[in-house]
Design an enzyme around this catalytic site. Structure first.
Site, PDB file in Angstrom:
ATOM      1  CG  HIS A  46       2.085   6.983  -5.325  1.00  0.00           C
ATOM      2  ND1 HIS A  46       1.094   8.070  -4.950  1.00  0.00           N
ATOM      3  CD2 HIS A  46       3.206   7.401  -5.117  1.00  0.00           C
ATOM      4  CE1 HIS A  46       2.170   9.266  -4.798  1.00  0.00           C
ATOM      5  NE2 HIS A  46       3.051   9.059  -4.533  1.00  0.00           N
ATOM      6  NE  ARG A  71       6.564   5.026  -2.398  1.00  0.00           N
ATOM      7  CZ  ARG A  71       6.765   5.828  -3.512  1.00  0.00           C
ATOM      8  NH1 ARG A  71       7.606   6.627  -3.536  1.00  0.00           N
ATOM      9  NH2 ARG A  71       5.948   5.547  -4.511  1.00  0.00           N
ATOM     10  CG  ASP A  85       5.360  -7.084  12.766  1.00  0.00           C
ATOM     11  OD1 ASP A  85       6.494  -6.940  13.333  1.00  0.00           O
ATOM     12  OD2 ASP A  85       4.322  -6.845  13.615  1.00  0.00           O
ATOM     13  CD  GLU A 151       8.767  11.915  -1.338  1.00  0.00           C
ATOM     14  OE1 GLU A 151       8.682  11.541  -2.716  1.00  0.00           O
ATOM     15  OE2 GLU A 151       8.250  11.108  -0.774  1.00  0.00           O
ATOM     16  CG  ASP A 177       6.069  13.531  -4.550  1.00  0.00           C
ATOM     17  OD1 ASP A 177       5.090  13.712  -5.370  1.00  0.00           O
ATOM     18  OD2 ASP A 177       5.684  12.809  -3.658  1.00  0.00           O
TER      19      ASP A 177
END
Length: 258
Positions: A46, A71, A85, A151, A177
């Site tokens: 988000h 996330r 990475d 969620e 959610d």
């Protein structure tokens, strides 16, 4: 104190607390890390940041020692690989609803034989740009934290299979959610939503996996920790700025009688 195994994944303390990084301001992240949070969750789902922005936040936080997780925006092999990475201590995968999706995340996040993550340890930031290539390859699977978010209603229905997937370390419940998917958008403490949350909490504990979440209006961080949560992300950099700015303005208006 965390056990040696958990210490590798969560840091010195257990349970742990932290917050979301959504502003992608290195100065704000540095201040938040300096405050003493156990962990930070950089939000590429988000938040507006890029992978380079995420790296900048990791660099800002590094001096103060919190674990820094990211996330990703979706359950994608390429996206999971890139943040690891880049040096993330772990990855949160949103909206994992089936065992197959959980298995996909495990494969994307781990090196063989546990997974199928591509190897570029001679150049990536996570391995100190190759300086620690062999040590990184040897220890990574044991040190990385893989978090799957449940969620939606389908995820709740399949929670036992998701939680018992080998390689999934933590289930993180997403109440916002989930409430929307159940038909109660914004009502994170609605009885029907809480019923699903309690169900997932019990399943995760029975599976012996870590449990993560965030406070809702009627369940603060203290309540979640008392309920057995291993990680609570309480607040965000944006929220801290909004709250501080509004409180200061309200105080000054009161002083001036306006």
């Amino acid at each position: 104190m965390a056990s040696p195994q958990l210490k590798n994944k969560l840091g010195d303390h257990h349970p742990v607390f932290g917050c979301w990084i959504d502003m992608f301001s290195p100065i704000a992240t540095e201040i938040i890390a300096q405050a003493g949070n156990d962990c930070l969750m950089i939000d590429l789902e988000h938040g507006p940041g890029s992978i380079m922005d995420a790296i900048t936040q990791m660099q800002a936080a590094k001096a103060y020692g919190p674990k820094v997780y990211v996330r990703v925006s979706s359950n994608s092999n390429a996206k999971i690989k890139r943040v690891l990475d880049a040096g993330a201590d772990g990855v949160m995968v949103p909206s994992v609803s089936t065992k197959e999706e959980a298995e996909y995340a495990v494969a994307a996040a781990h090196y063989a034989p546990k997974g199928k993550r591509g190897v570029a340890s001679t150049i990536i930031r996570g391995a100190d740009y190759g300086v620690n290539s062999q040590g990184y390859l040897k220890n990574f699977n044991d040190q990385m934290l893989l978090i799957c978010q449940i969620e939606d209603a389908e995820g709740v229905e399949n929670a036992a299979e998701i939680a018992n997937t080998d390689g999934v370390d933590m289930i993180f419940i997403g109440p916002s959610d989930l409430s929307a998917d159940l038909g109660y958008p914004g009502e994170t403490d609605h009885p029907a939503v809480l019923e699903s949350i309690y169900k997932v909490e019990q399943i995760v504990k029975e599976a012996g996996k870590l449990l993560g979440g965030l406070p809702t209006p009627n369940r603060n961080a203290e309540s979640l920790f008392k309920s057995g949560y291993d990680m609570v992300l309480d607040g965000s950099d944006i929220g801290f700025v909004v709250k501080g700015a509004r409180e200061k303005v309200a105080q000054l208006k009161s002083t001036l009688g306006i």
